[in-house]
Design an enzyme around this catalytic site. Structure first.
Site, PDB file in Angstrom:
ATOM      1  N   GLY A  62       0.785  -1.125  -0.109  1.00  0.00           N
ATOM      2  CA  GLY A  62       0.161  -0.042   0.020  1.00  0.00           C
ATOM      3  C   GLY A  62       0.677   1.157  -0.015  1.00  0.00           C
ATOM      4  N   ASP A 118       0.473   3.305   4.209  1.00  0.00           N
ATOM      5  CA  ASP A 118      -0.677   3.672   3.400  1.00  0.00           C
ATOM      6  C   ASP A 118      -1.933   4.388   4.332  1.00  0.00           C
ATOM      7  OD1 ASP A 118      -1.643   1.364   4.020  1.00  0.00           O
ATOM      8  OD2 ASP A 118      -2.204   0.838   2.194  1.00  0.00           O
ATOM      9  N   ASP A 121      -5.893   2.025  10.262  1.00  0.00           N
ATOM     10  CA  ASP A 121      -7.382   1.839  10.384  1.00  0.00           C
ATOM     11  C   ASP A 121      -7.815   0.960  12.005  1.00  0.00           C
ATOM     12  OD1 ASP A 121     -10.013   1.275   9.858  1.00  0.00           O
ATOM     13  OD2 ASP A 121      -9.665  -0.480   8.955  1.00  0.00           O
ATOM     14  N   LEU A 171     -11.394   3.169   1.492  1.00  0.00           N
ATOM     15  CA  LEU A 171     -11.001   3.891   0.200  1.00  0.00           C
ATOM     16  C   LEU A 171     -10.001   2.821  -0.472  1.00  0.00           C
ATOM     17  CD1 LEU A 171      -9.564   6.841   2.742  1.00  0.00           C
ATOM     18  CD2 LEU A 171     -11.917   6.641   1.443  1.00  0.00           C
ATOM     19  N   ASP A 177      -5.907  -0.557  -1.678  1.00  0.00           N
ATOM     20  CA  ASP A 177      -6.809  -1.823  -2.481  1.00  0.00           C
ATOM     21  C   ASP A 177      -7.715  -2.209  -2.051  1.00  0.00           C
ATOM     22  OD1 ASP A 177      -5.122  -3.011  -0.449  1.00  0.00           O
ATOM     23  OD2 ASP A 177      -5.732  -4.951  -1.262  1.00  0.00           O
ATOM     24  N   ARG A 183      -5.176  -0.279  -6.763  1.00  0.00           N
ATOM     25  CA  ARG A 183      -4.138   0.382  -6.281  1.00  0.00           C
ATOM     26  C   ARG A 183      -3.603   1.413  -7.028  1.00  0.00           C
ATOM     27  NH1 ARG A 183      -2.322  -2.035  -1.564  1.00  0.00           N
ATOM     28  NH2 ARG A 183      -2.203  -4.346  -1.397  1.00  0.00           N
TER      29      ARG A 183
END
Ligand code: IMP
Ligand code: MG
Length: 192
Positions: A62, A118, A121, A171, A177, A183
């Site tokens: 990512g 990236d 979360d 997202l 991805d 990506r």
């Protein structure tokens, strides 16, 4: 030239098991906004690490574009390497099981290290990765994430350099991805 994701959807439908007919795409961060923000973040890191040569460790896959763009905006020397962690499979929610499938190869002992993600979360991935990085005895570890998504955070993670804060949503694009797809999109889209 910009790519219309709704066209991609129909183009890719034939070869994919994922049914995306009803997925709604919305561009949330444009490539121009990404570029401007990365320039600001790189300036901040360059100032903080002036006189040092930080090692950027990108978390594959990512972080690949983010790291690539970030280091090219740096105004001080730096080095780069990558690790790879597998946690998600093709699902949208973290399984909580994180495996390191590729380790870094540079010797970071005594060096300032910046871990580049990236998106943060749940925080489970970083919770797992950070102690392993500390074991390599870098001089210090900082965390840089393109996106800080707070809604589902389970582990308190301190992010030193944040590109964008978003509340929620799934997202894709600019490295992010969904089941290893999308990506390559230059802008960031929210799917719902
Ligand atoms: P965490 O372990 O839940 O913090 O998630 C970290 C990883 O989950 C990220 O590096 C991404 O690979 C993936 N992830 C989390 N949210 C998203 C998203 O909105 N889009 C794509 N990937 C995501
Ligand atoms: Mg990732």
């Amino acid at each position: 030239m910009s790519i219309d994701p709704s066209r991609l959807q129909s183009m890719e439908m034939g070869t994919s098991a994922v049914t995306e007919k009803d997925v709604h795409w919305q561009m949330v961060i444009s490539r121009d906004t990404i570029r401007e923000r990365i320039r600001e973040v790189a300036r901040e890191i360059s100032e903080d690490f002036a006189g040092k040569e930080p090692v950027f460790i990108g978390v594959l896959n990512g972080a690949v574009f983010f790291l690539g763009d970030l280091v090219r905006e740096m105004t001080i020397p730096c080095r780069i390497d990558f690790i790879k962690a597998a946690s998600y499979g093709s699902e949208k929610i973290s399984s909580g099981h994180v495996r390191l499938t590729k380790d870094m190869e540079l010797d970071v002992r005594g060096k300032p290290l910046i871990l580049v993600e990236d998106i943060v979360d749940t925080g489970l991935t970083l919770k797992y990765i950070l102690p392993m990085i500390e074991q390599k005895s870098p001089a210090l570890v900082r965390v840089c994430a393109l996106i800080d998504k707070r809604e589902r955070r389970q582990e308190e993670i301190h992010i030193d350099y944040t590109g964008f804060r978003v509340e929620s949503g799934f997202l894709v694009g600019y490295g992010l991805d969904w089941g290893e797809r999308y990506r390559y999109l230059p802008d960031i889209y929210a799917l719902d």
